[in-house]
Design an enzyme around this catalytic site. Structure first.
Site, mmCIF file in Angstrom:
data_model
loop_
_atom_site.group_PDB
_atom_site.id
_atom_site.type_symbol
_atom_site.label_atom_id
_atom_site.label_comp_id
_atom_site.label_asym_id
_atom_site.label_seq_id
_atom_site.Cartn_x
_atom_site.Cartn_y
_atom_site.Cartn_z
ATOM 1 N N GLU A 53 0.827 -1.210 0.000
ATOM 2 C CA GLU A 53 0.000 0.000 0.000
ATOM 3 C C GLU A 53 0.862 1.260 0.000
ATOM 4 O O GLU A 53 0.581 2.209 -0.733
ATOM 5 C CB GLU A 53 -0.918 -0.029 1.239
ATOM 6 N N HIS B 178 8.718 -0.234 5.558
ATOM 7 C CA HIS B 178 8.247 -0.176 6.942
ATOM 8 C C HIS B 178 8.052 -1.582 7.476
ATOM 9 O O HIS B 178 7.744 -2.512 6.731
ATOM 10 C CB HIS B 178 6.942 0.622 7.067
#
Ligand code: AMP
Length: 131
Positions: free
Chosen positions: A88, A93
């Protein structure tokens, strides 16, 4: 264009911050799988985790470990599960998710709905447990 996470790090977009140093930033996922679900991000905007250079990759994991330890002290759980997805948001991360069983790390699960006050309290509590 800057990623949404860069804009969060720069303070353009609000977040529930839990930790920061000169190279990394951690904040609560806004669609959490569990209370305390955090995202840890390098300030350097690199899409794919495995494109980080070795030194930054290693330091990123050490920073994530610090945050995971603080989450453990805040949210009762069996352990902190980690996941890297990145489909996304194209800014590397690590998801840190308090889990008690295998099913708790399923991103197809319904996400928790927390109030701003709940998010703020969880973030403050995690931040207070950082070493
Ligand atoms: P993925 O890139 O597939 O790892 O998913 C990105 C994660 O970022 C999702 O779990 C989103 O809920 C989370 N996310 C997206 N925008 C924000 C935001 N503004 N604040 C906090 N978390 C976010």
């Amino acid at each position: 264009m800057a990623s949404i996470f860069t804009r969060i790090i720069q303070g353009e977009i609000p977040c529930y911050k839990v930790a920061e140093d000169d190279r990394f930033f951690a904040f609560l996922d806004i669609n959490p799988l569990a209370k305390g679900h955090c995202l840890v991000v390098p300030k350097k905007e690199v899409d794919y985790l495995f494109d980080l250079d070795d030194e930054l990759f290693a330091a990123f994991h050490l920073f994530s470990k610090k945050v995971a330890r603080a989450i453990e002290k805040t949210v009762p759980c069996a352990r902190i599960g980690t996941a890297v997805i990145g489909l996304e948001v194209p800014h590397a991360h690590i998801h840190l998710v308090p889990i008690n069983g295998l099913g708790d790390l399923n991103f197809a699960n319904p996400k928790l709905k927390l109030t701003p006050d709940e998010f703020a309290k969880i973030a403050a509590s995690i931040a207070s447990h950082l070493d």
